[in-house]
Design a protein around this motif. Structure first.
Motif, PDB file in Angstrom:
ATOM      1  N   LYS A 455       0.803  -1.220   0.000  1.00  0.00           N
ATOM      2  CA  LYS A 455       0.000   0.000   0.000  1.00  0.00           C
ATOM      3  C   LYS A 455       0.836   1.271   0.000  1.00  0.00           C
ATOM      4  N   ILE A 456       2.069   1.202   0.555  1.00  0.00           N
ATOM      5  CA  ILE A 456       2.936   2.386   0.477  1.00  0.00           C
ATOM      6  C   ILE A 456       3.207   2.722  -0.980  1.00  0.00           C
ATOM      7  N   GLN A 457       3.571   1.722  -1.754  1.00  0.00           N
ATOM      8  CA  GLN A 457       3.832   1.956  -3.174  1.00  0.00           C
ATOM      9  C   GLN A 457       2.543   2.350  -3.911  1.00  0.00           C
ATOM     10  N   ASP A 458       1.389   1.814  -3.475  1.00  0.00           N
ATOM     11  CA  ASP A 458       0.112   2.220  -4.072  1.00  0.00           C
ATOM     12  C   ASP A 458      -0.147   3.710  -3.842  1.00  0.00           C
ATOM     13  N   ASP A 459       0.206   4.206  -2.645  1.00  0.00           N
ATOM     14  CA  ASP A 459       0.008   5.630  -2.354  1.00  0.00           C
ATOM     15  C   ASP A 459       0.812   6.502  -3.312  1.00  0.00           C
ATOM     16  N   ILE A 460       2.040   6.065  -3.612  1.00  0.00           N
ATOM     17  CA  ILE A 460       2.875   6.808  -4.560  1.00  0.00           C
ATOM     18  C   ILE A 460       2.252   6.758  -5.953  1.00  0.00           C
ATOM     19  N   THR A 461       1.886   5.556  -6.370  1.00  0.00           N
ATOM     20  CA  THR A 461       1.286   5.372  -7.693  1.00  0.00           C
ATOM     21  C   THR A 461      -0.001   6.176  -7.848  1.00  0.00           C
ATOM     22  N   ASP A 462      -0.845   6.161  -6.802  1.00  0.00           N
ATOM     23  CA  ASP A 462      -2.132   6.869  -6.879  1.00  0.00           C
ATOM     24  C   ASP A 462      -1.928   8.371  -7.011  1.00  0.00           C
ATOM     25  N   GLY A 463      -0.891   8.904  -6.366  1.00  0.00           N
ATOM     26  CA  GLY A 463      -0.592  10.323  -6.503  1.00  0.00           C
ATOM     27  C   GLY A 463      -0.149  10.668  -7.907  1.00  0.00           C
ATOM     28  N   VAL A 464       0.677   9.815  -8.504  1.00  0.00           N
ATOM     29  CA  VAL A 464       1.130  10.034  -9.876  1.00  0.00           C
ATOM     30  C   VAL A 464      -0.063  10.017 -10.834  1.00  0.00           C
ATOM     31  N   LYS A 465      -0.930   9.026 -10.676  1.00  0.00           N
ATOM     32  CA  LYS A 465      -2.091   8.915 -11.578  1.00  0.00           C
ATOM     33  C   LYS A 465      -3.057  10.087 -11.394  1.00  0.00           C
ATOM     34  N   TRP A 466      -3.181  10.582 -10.182  1.00  0.00           N
ATOM     35  CA  TRP A 466      -4.028  11.748  -9.923  1.00  0.00           C
ATOM     36  C   TRP A 466      -3.488  12.978 -10.638  1.00  0.00           C
ATOM     37  N   LEU A 467      -2.181  13.177 -10.606  1.00  0.00           N
ATOM     38  CA  LEU A 467      -1.579  14.337 -11.273  1.00  0.00           C
ATOM     39  C   LEU A 467      -1.679  14.218 -12.789  1.00  0.00           C
ATOM     40  N   ILE A 468      -1.633  12.994 -13.293  1.00  0.00           N
ATOM     41  CA  ILE A 468      -1.855  12.788 -14.739  1.00  0.00           C
ATOM     42  C   ILE A 468      -3.300  13.116 -15.092  1.00  0.00           C
ATOM     43  N   LYS A 469      -4.219  12.613 -14.295  1.00  0.00           N
ATOM     44  CA  LYS A 469      -5.644  12.847 -14.553  1.00  0.00           C
ATOM     45  C   LYS A 469      -5.989  14.330 -14.506  1.00  0.00           C
ATOM     46  N   GLU A 470      -5.339  15.056 -13.602  1.00  0.00           N
ATOM     47  CA  GLU A 470      -5.583  16.496 -13.480  1.00  0.00           C
ATOM     48  C   GLU A 470      -4.950  17.289 -14.621  1.00  0.00           C
ATOM     49  N   GLY A 471      -4.169  16.618 -15.455  1.00  0.00           N
ATOM     50  CA  GLY A 471      -3.534  17.292 -16.575  1.00  0.00           C
ATOM     51  C   GLY A 471      -2.273  18.051 -16.192  1.00  0.00           C
ATOM     52  N   ILE A 472      -1.795  17.845 -14.978  1.00  0.00           N
ATOM     53  CA  ILE A 472      -0.606  18.562 -14.499  1.00  0.00           C
ATOM     54  C   ILE A 472       0.669  17.872 -14.981  1.00  0.00           C
ATOM     55  N   ALA A 473       0.708  16.557 -14.867  1.00  0.00           N
ATOM     56  CA  ALA A 473       1.884  15.784 -15.270  1.00  0.00           C
ATOM     57  C   ALA A 473       1.660  15.154 -16.636  1.00  0.00           C
ATOM     58  N   ASP A 474       2.722  15.152 -17.436  1.00  0.00           N
ATOM     59  CA  ASP A 474       2.697  14.509 -18.741  1.00  0.00           C
ATOM     60  C   ASP A 474       2.948  13.014 -18.543  1.00  0.00           C
ATOM     61  N   ARG A 475       1.983  12.183 -18.869  1.00  0.00           N
ATOM     62  CA  ARG A 475       2.076  10.742 -18.626  1.00  0.00           C
ATOM     63  C   ARG A 475       3.278  10.105 -19.314  1.00  0.00           C
ATOM     64  N   ASP A 476       3.807  10.739 -20.343  1.00  0.00           N
ATOM     65  CA  ASP A 476       4.921  10.159 -21.088  1.00  0.00           C
ATOM     66  C   ASP A 476       6.282  10.677 -20.639  1.00  0.00           C
ATOM     67  N   ARG A 477       6.305  11.520 -19.596  1.00  0.00           N
ATOM     68  CA  ARG A 477       7.584  12.083 -19.136  1.00  0.00           C
ATOM     69  C   ARG A 477       7.622  12.109 -17.608  1.00  0.00           C
ATOM     70  N   ILE A 478       7.631  10.931 -17.000  1.00  0.00           N
ATOM     71  CA  ILE A 478       7.646  10.826 -15.545  1.00  0.00           C
ATOM     72  C   ILE A 478       8.792   9.915 -15.117  1.00  0.00           C
ATOM     73  N   ALA A 479       9.568  10.372 -14.154  1.00  0.00           N
ATOM     74  CA  ALA A 479      10.668   9.578 -13.581  1.00  0.00           C
ATOM     75  C   ALA A 479      10.464   9.481 -12.074  1.00  0.00           C
ATOM     76  N   ILE A 480      10.985   8.431 -11.476  1.00  0.00           N
ATOM     77  CA  ILE A 480      10.940   8.284 -10.018  1.00  0.00           C
ATOM     78  C   ILE A 480      12.384   8.220  -9.516  1.00  0.00           C
ATOM     79  N   VAL A 481      12.685   9.055  -8.513  1.00  0.00           N
ATOM     80  CA  VAL A 481      14.045   9.226  -7.993  1.00  0.00           C
ATOM     81  C   VAL A 481      13.978   9.173  -6.473  1.00  0.00           C
ATOM     82  N   GLY A 482      14.884   8.428  -5.836  1.00  0.00           N
ATOM     83  CA  GLY A 482      14.855   8.392  -4.382  1.00  0.00           C
ATOM     84  C   GLY A 482      16.119   7.872  -3.766  1.00  0.00           C
TER      85      GLY A 482
END
Length: 626
Positions: A455-482
């Motif tokens: 579920k921790i990883q789901d929380d990260i994924t759900d935030g990414v998908k929310w930002l894509i849905k809102e049109g803020i993030a470009d679904r084809d240009r996303i990286a994860i860094v940590g």
């Protein structure tokens, strides 16, 4: 020369892409080491000592607040750094030098008047812990050393004369921290026994410790210190029989909580505002979208309000005070300015700058943190921050997902060098407080238990998908860094979510959770059973560990990976990192590997830090820039 040529060309690449209109700031200006640090005020408030550089070595310097011309350098180490120091009284400072490759512990004292330096203990192989640096009985202070057994620290009385150190408390094997009352006696101890935490109390050094509180893995009781001159009443942060950490007073003699002093319905109360120099509680901190304070005395609040007016627009943190509390050293900051270190005298209301936290960035055009909340797939509310590129159109942006380390810990409003660097390069930066993060109460923290890879990883994924849905993030240009757990999250995403990201970057990320437990340093062994509750048991739950450890799922990776590792990292195995990289190469997955044999979990040498961010910049530009 190759490094600077690479930096020049990577800058040209980004300029050519016209990602944003803000001026590109050189990497070294984001991540350079401050020349001055660790400012501490003397008990009488007349002097300030700090660590500064002399011929590339860290040494102790002294500021005389009454006679500025008398300010001077106190130590002259030329081949090894001063690691830390503490005021013992108004004229004596003890200091620790950086441990060498032989792990040699060396402790010294310096007289600020005569400038005489002398050793306090014979060099030993071990680690050191400051416990109570103020001199009490017999011209001595209390410290922890683990040379008898590397798994835990014993307490010693360290004398400033020629007497050898004196063992005053032999650790039975479970004590992790102590609180010393203002007469120099060790009256409180915190012990970790398997998964449970205990708070122990004794009336004097001559009496045995007795357990007063036992907490399970989900609960916490953290003593802050004694109340005023009392030897039996303490302040503590407790979530025993409540969800959020609250400030309470506790009667040690009668073993009972006296009552809740302050709590917040949404977040935990955090340490801060209790000053052991005075045994005084002036305020408490709590953080919602921003840091807040609650004062217990109107006159104190008025004084701090006057201070706030002088640093208009900046937040501040009190680093330390003199014995009266009338003179303080503070650190200022905003989300777009790293701020500085200041000395403030409440009696004169005079504010004096001691140093900039980063002079290269203080006048640059940077990006604000914006607080957000979103709903995870199971209805849990997740908070976080977005850092937009300056002058961006805020639509269809290339995005860097930046999960925090831990997972204990949390993201807060403030200045974040890494987020600002990435935003300056034209990326939207997304940071979230996934379940398991601290600061939001017991229920939210324990919701992350045994959810690594879940579920921790789901929380990260759900935030990414929310930002894509809102049109803020470009679904084809996303990286994860940590880094650390964030690096683990990046590797997990590369294995199981390659369709969501274009690339992944892991800095000291955990590739194999079996070896993560095997290689835990000896002095963390008392927490292992607790970590079994939080992460899982590698013996009893081997299948779980195999399912969520990236090294066993490298065949699922479909995106480029940059993996960065320190050779001395005790939490992330170089062998596992090498194995993961080789498997990706065998599968023809683009992989870049940076191994610095002489570095630990966090790179310390400037050339290695700059080198990493230079490679990160080029790697992200290669896969995210159109």
């Amino acid at each position: 020369m190759k490094f600077w040529i690479g930096l020049f060309f990577s800058t040209l690449i980004l300029l050519g892409c016209q990602q944003h209109k803000a001026d590109l700031i050189p990497i070294n200006q984001f991540f350079s080491t401050p020349e001055k640090s660790s400012f501490k005020i003397s008990p009488n408030g007349r002097f300030i000592a700090y660590i500064g550089l002399d011929n590339h070595c860290k040494n102790i310097y002294l500021l005389d607040l009454l006679h500025q011309d008398s300010s001077k350098q106190l130590t002259y180490q030329n081949d090894i750094n001063v690691k830390s120091f503490a005021w013992n009284n108004d004229s004596k400072i003890s200091f620790l030098t950086e441990q060498s490759s032989q792990d040699s512990l060396r402790l010294y004292a310096v007289d600020i008047n005569t400038e005489r330096i002398w050793p306090l203990i014979k060099p030993v192989r071990g680690k050191f812990r400051w416990v109570h640096s103020v001199l009490t009985e017999g011209n001595s202070f209390v410290a922890g050393i683990n040379d008898r057994d590397s798994s835990f620290f014993d307490l010693y009385r360290i004398y400033l004369d020629d007497r050898p150190r004196e063992l005053i408390l032999q650790n039975p094997g479970n004590m992790s921290s102590w609180i010393v009352s203002n007469d120099g006696q060790v009256r409180l101890a915190v012990a970790n026994d398997s998964v449970q935490q205990s708070v122990l109390y004794r009336t004097s050094d001559k009496d045995p410790f007795k357990e007063i509180i036992r907490c399970d893995v989900e609960s916490s009781f953290t003593p802050l210190g004694f109340k005023d001159s009392s030897r039996t009443i303490i302040y503590a942060l407790s979530n025993v029989d409540r969800d959020k950490l609250a400030l309470v007073s506790y009667d040690l003699a009668n073993n009972k909580e006296l009552g809740e002093i302050f709590s917040h319905k949404e977040v935990d109360v955090s340490p801060g505002g209790y000053f052991s120099e005075q045994n005084k509680l002036l305020f408490v901190n709590y953080t919602t979208s921003r840091q807040n304070r609650f004062f217990f005395d109107k006159s104190i609040k008025k004084k701090y309000d006057q201070l706030s007016k002088q640093i208009d627009g900046f937040e501040f943190q009190v680093l330390n005070t003199d014995i009266t509390g009338e003179r303080v050293i503070i650190k200022t900051y905003t989300d777009i300015n790293p701020g500085g270190i200041y000395f403030y005298d409440f009696s004169t209301q005079k504010l004096t700058k001691l140093a900039d936290n980063n002079s290269d960035l203080k006048d640059k055009e940077l990006s604000p943190n914006e607080y957000i909340t979103y709903t995870a797939r199971d209805g849990v509310q997740i908070s976080g921050y977005l850092t937009y590129p300056v002058h961006s159109n805020r639509k269809d942006l290339p995005m860097i997902v930046l999960p925090h380390d831990g997972p204990n810990g949390r993201e807060i409003w403030g200045f974040d060098h890494e987020a600002q660097f990435l935003a300056n390069r034209g990326y939207l930066v997304f940071q979230m407080n996934y379940r398991g993060s601290t600061g939001y109460g017991k229920k939210f923290w324990t919701a992350g238990f045994k959810e690594w890879g879940g579920k921790i990883q789901d929380d990260i994924t759900d935030g990414v998908k929310w930002l894509i849905k809102e049109g803020i993030a470009d679904r084809d240009r996303i990286a994860i860094v940590g880094k650390g757990f964030g690096g683990y999250s990046a590797l997990h995403a590369a294995c199981f979510n390659s369709d969501l990201y274009k690339c992944a970057v892991s800095y000291s990320g955990y590739t194999n959770l079996f070896t993560y437990f095997r290689d835990i340093p000896p002095y963390f062994k008392s927490y292992v059973q607790k970590m079994y509750q939080i992460v899982g048991n590698p013996i009893r739950e081997a299948e779980l560990f195999k399912n969520i450890s990236p090294v066993f799922h490298s065949d699922k990776v479909r995106i480029p990976v940059l993996l960065v590792q320190g050779g001395k990292d005790r939490f992330s195995s170089v062998t596992d990192a090498n194995q993961f990289v080789q498997k990706l190469k065998n599968n023809h997955i683009p992989v870049q590997y940076i191994l610095k044999e002489d570095e630990d979990r966090t790179f310390k040498k400037d050339e290695n830090v700059f080198g990493y961010y230079n490679e990160l910049e080029r790697f992200l530009a290669k896969y995210l820039v159109d």
